[in-house]
Design a protein around this motif. Sequence first.
Motif, PDB file in Angstrom:
ATOM      1  N   GLY A 108     -34.588 112.151  49.698  1.00 22.52           N
ATOM      2  CA  GLY A 108     -33.526 112.208  48.693  1.00 22.52           C
ATOM      3  C   GLY A 108     -32.489 113.259  49.015  1.00 22.52           C
ATOM      4  O   GLY A 108     -31.290 113.051  48.795  1.00 22.52           O
ATOM      5  N   GLY A 109     -32.936 114.407  49.564  1.00 27.82           N
ATOM      6  CA  GLY A 109     -31.990 115.457  49.937  1.00 27.82           C
ATOM      7  C   GLY A 109     -31.058 115.024  51.050  1.00 27.82           C
ATOM      8  O   GLY A 109     -29.858 115.302  51.010  1.00 27.82           O
ATOM      9  N   ILE A 110     -31.611 114.320  52.055  1.00 26.45           N
ATOM     10  CA  ILE A 110     -30.786 113.826  53.165  1.00 26.45           C
ATOM     11  C   ILE A 110     -29.767 112.802  52.669  1.00 26.45           C
ATOM     12  O   ILE A 110     -28.576 112.871  52.998  1.00 26.45           O
ATOM     13  N   LEU A 111     -30.247 111.860  51.847  1.00 25.68           N
ATOM     14  CA  LEU A 111     -29.338 110.838  51.304  1.00 25.68           C
ATOM     15  C   LEU A 111     -28.293 111.468  50.392  1.00 25.68           C
ATOM     16  O   LEU A 111     -27.121 111.071  50.406  1.00 25.68           O
ATOM     17  N   GLY A 112     -28.728 112.452  49.601  1.00 26.01           N
ATOM     18  CA  GLY A 112     -27.787 113.120  48.705  1.00 26.01           C
ATOM     19  C   GLY A 112     -26.708 113.876  49.474  1.00 26.01           C
ATOM     20  O   GLY A 112     -25.536 113.861  49.091  1.00 26.01           O
ATOM     21  N   PHE A 113     -27.114 114.528  50.590  1.00 24.57           N
ATOM     22  CA  PHE A 113     -26.131 115.249  51.396  1.00 24.57           C
ATOM     23  C   PHE A 113     -25.147 114.287  52.054  1.00 24.57           C
ATOM     24  O   PHE A 113     -23.941 114.557  52.135  1.00 24.57           O
ATOM     25  N   HIS A 115     -24.188 111.442  50.923  1.00 25.02           N
ATOM     26  CA  HIS A 115     -23.322 110.794  49.931  1.00 25.02           C
ATOM     27  C   HIS A 115     -22.896 111.765  48.839  1.00 25.02           C
ATOM     28  O   HIS A 115     -22.656 111.351  47.702  1.00 25.02           O
ATOM     29  N   LYS A 116     -22.784 113.047  49.174  1.00 27.39           N
ATOM     30  CA  LYS A 116     -22.486 114.062  48.165  1.00 27.39           C
ATOM     31  C   LYS A 116     -21.119 113.882  47.516  1.00 27.39           C
ATOM     32  O   LYS A 116     -20.896 114.329  46.393  1.00 27.39           O
ATOM     33  N   ASP A 117     -20.187 113.229  48.226  1.00 25.64           N
ATOM     34  CA  ASP A 117     -18.844 113.041  47.671  1.00 25.64           C
ATOM     35  C   ASP A 117     -18.648 111.654  47.053  1.00 25.64           C
ATOM     36  O   ASP A 117     -17.561 111.344  46.554  1.00 25.64           O
ATOM     37  N   THR A 118     -19.710 110.827  47.089  1.00 23.21           N
ATOM     38  CA  THR A 118     -19.583 109.454  46.602  1.00 23.21           C
ATOM     39  C   THR A 118     -19.234 109.391  45.121  1.00 23.21           C
ATOM     40  O   THR A 118     -18.365 108.617  44.699  1.00 23.21           O
ATOM     41  N   VAL A 119     -19.931 110.211  44.319  1.00 23.41           N
ATOM     42  CA  VAL A 119     -19.713 110.191  42.865  1.00 23.41           C
ATOM     43  C   VAL A 119     -18.267 110.530  42.540  1.00 23.41           C
ATOM     44  O   VAL A 119     -17.606 109.839  41.746  1.00 23.41           O
ATOM     45  N   SER A 120     -17.747 111.597  43.153  1.00 18.03           N
ATOM     46  CA  SER A 120     -16.370 112.017  42.884  1.00 18.03           C
ATOM     47  C   SER A 120     -15.368 110.951  43.322  1.00 18.03           C
ATOM     48  O   SER A 120     -14.412 110.642  42.597  1.00 18.03           O
ATOM     49  N   LYS A 121     -15.582 110.360  44.502  1.00 14.61           N
ATOM     50  CA  LYS A 121     -14.654 109.348  45.017  1.00 14.61           C
ATOM     51  C   LYS A 121     -14.648 108.107  44.139  1.00 14.61           C
ATOM     52  O   LYS A 121     -13.585 107.533  43.869  1.00 14.61           O
ATOM     53  N   GLU A 122     -15.826 107.677  43.709  1.00 13.74           N
ATOM     54  CA  GLU A 122     -15.892 106.500  42.838  1.00 13.74           C
ATOM     55  C   GLU A 122     -15.159 106.749  41.525  1.00 13.74           C
ATOM     56  O   GLU A 122     -14.422 105.876  41.035  1.00 13.74           O
ATOM     57  N   MET A 123     -15.350 107.937  40.956  1.00 11.86           N
ATOM     58  CA  MET A 123     -14.684 108.246  39.692  1.00 11.86           C
ATOM     59  C   MET A 123     -13.179 108.385  39.888  1.00 11.86           C
ATOM     60  O   MET A 123     -12.389 107.974  39.029  1.00 11.86           O
ATOM     61  N   LYS A 204     -21.974 119.887  39.963  1.00 11.80           N
ATOM     62  CA  LYS A 204     -23.262 119.437  39.444  1.00 11.80           C
ATOM     63  C   LYS A 204     -24.162 118.918  40.562  1.00 11.80           C
ATOM     64  O   LYS A 204     -25.384 119.091  40.528  1.00 11.80           O
ATOM     65  N   ILE A 205     -23.589 118.261  41.566  1.00 14.92           N
ATOM     66  CA  ILE A 205     -24.370 117.791  42.705  1.00 14.92           C
ATOM     67  C   ILE A 205     -24.967 118.982  43.450  1.00 14.92           C
ATOM     68  O   ILE A 205     -26.141 118.959  43.862  1.00 14.92           O
ATOM     69  N   TYR A 206     -24.183 120.047  43.627  1.00 13.75           N
ATOM     70  CA  TYR A 206     -24.699 121.240  44.303  1.00 13.75           C
ATOM     71  C   TYR A 206     -25.809 121.890  43.481  1.00 13.75           C
ATOM     72  O   TYR A 206     -26.777 122.425  44.036  1.00 13.75           O
ATOM     73  N   LEU A 207     -25.696 121.853  42.161  1.00 14.61           N
ATOM     74  CA  LEU A 207     -26.731 122.402  41.294  1.00 14.61           C
ATOM     75  C   LEU A 207     -28.037 121.644  41.488  1.00 14.61           C
ATOM     76  O   LEU A 207     -29.120 122.243  41.564  1.00 14.61           O
ATOM     77  N   ILE A 208     -27.954 120.318  41.584  1.00 12.95           N
ATOM     78  CA  ILE A 208     -29.133 119.499  41.838  1.00 12.95           C
ATOM     79  C   ILE A 208     -29.736 119.858  43.193  1.00 12.95           C
ATOM     80  O   ILE A 208     -30.957 119.989  43.339  1.00 12.95           O
TER      81      ILE A 208
END
Length: 239
Positions: A108-113, A115-123, A204-208
């Motif tokens: 999960g950490g590898i996938l999260g890293f 795609h760390k900008d995915t949430v912001s880009k989608e929004m 928030k992603i960095y906090l996670i």
Amino acid sequence: MGVEGCTKCIKYMLFFFNFIFWLAGGVILGVALWLRHDPKTSTLLELEFEGAHAPSTFYIFVHILIAVGAVTMVVGFLGCYGAIQESQCLLGTFFVCLVILFAFEVTGGILGFMHKDTVSKEMMNYYDSVYDKAMTQSLIDPSKKQAAAHVLKVFHETLSCCGKDQGTTFLTQFTDAFSLTDICPSARSSISCHHRIKELFSDKIYLIGIAVLVVAVIMIFEMIFSMVLCCGIRNSPVY
């Protein structure tokens, strides 16, 4: 009778680390629930425009984090009980659970890293589509109240921003000043919404990520101590 000497010290160290692990699970669960019900993110992610909801990728991450926090608390309790009871069966089960949980966290950490900008880009893309629609409709027919303008206003009021960048911020404030539109926040913020969106979700992603990293480090120590204790119990002459 139980284990003696260094093995007894390992027993209490394992109990201590498991207690910290259990507390970390509670912290992760609490942080995840806070992220899930944070007023700003909830307001934005529950928006709907022309049948399309705001991107929910962020909630997927949060729900996974809730599950991880709950499982971490259960596994931490299992480890504490196994250490106190000096049970090889419980410690072995605890070790297997740790390995599985650690593998999921690393993946999960590898996938999260990645795609760390995915949430912001989608929004941002969602915001851009609403912004373009609202501005076009408002300028063509200012007298007609549009759903896009309402959704855009929610964005602006929630994040205290206006426009996609400095150019569109100035344009939107200009059209608002001449009553062609009414979508900028009442505070007349000059900060772009792209900046606010990235700031809101990236933080928030960095906090996670920090929470997961701390738990992963604790898990490494626990796997070592649990195996040492298990071997010590097996080789103890008192059994």
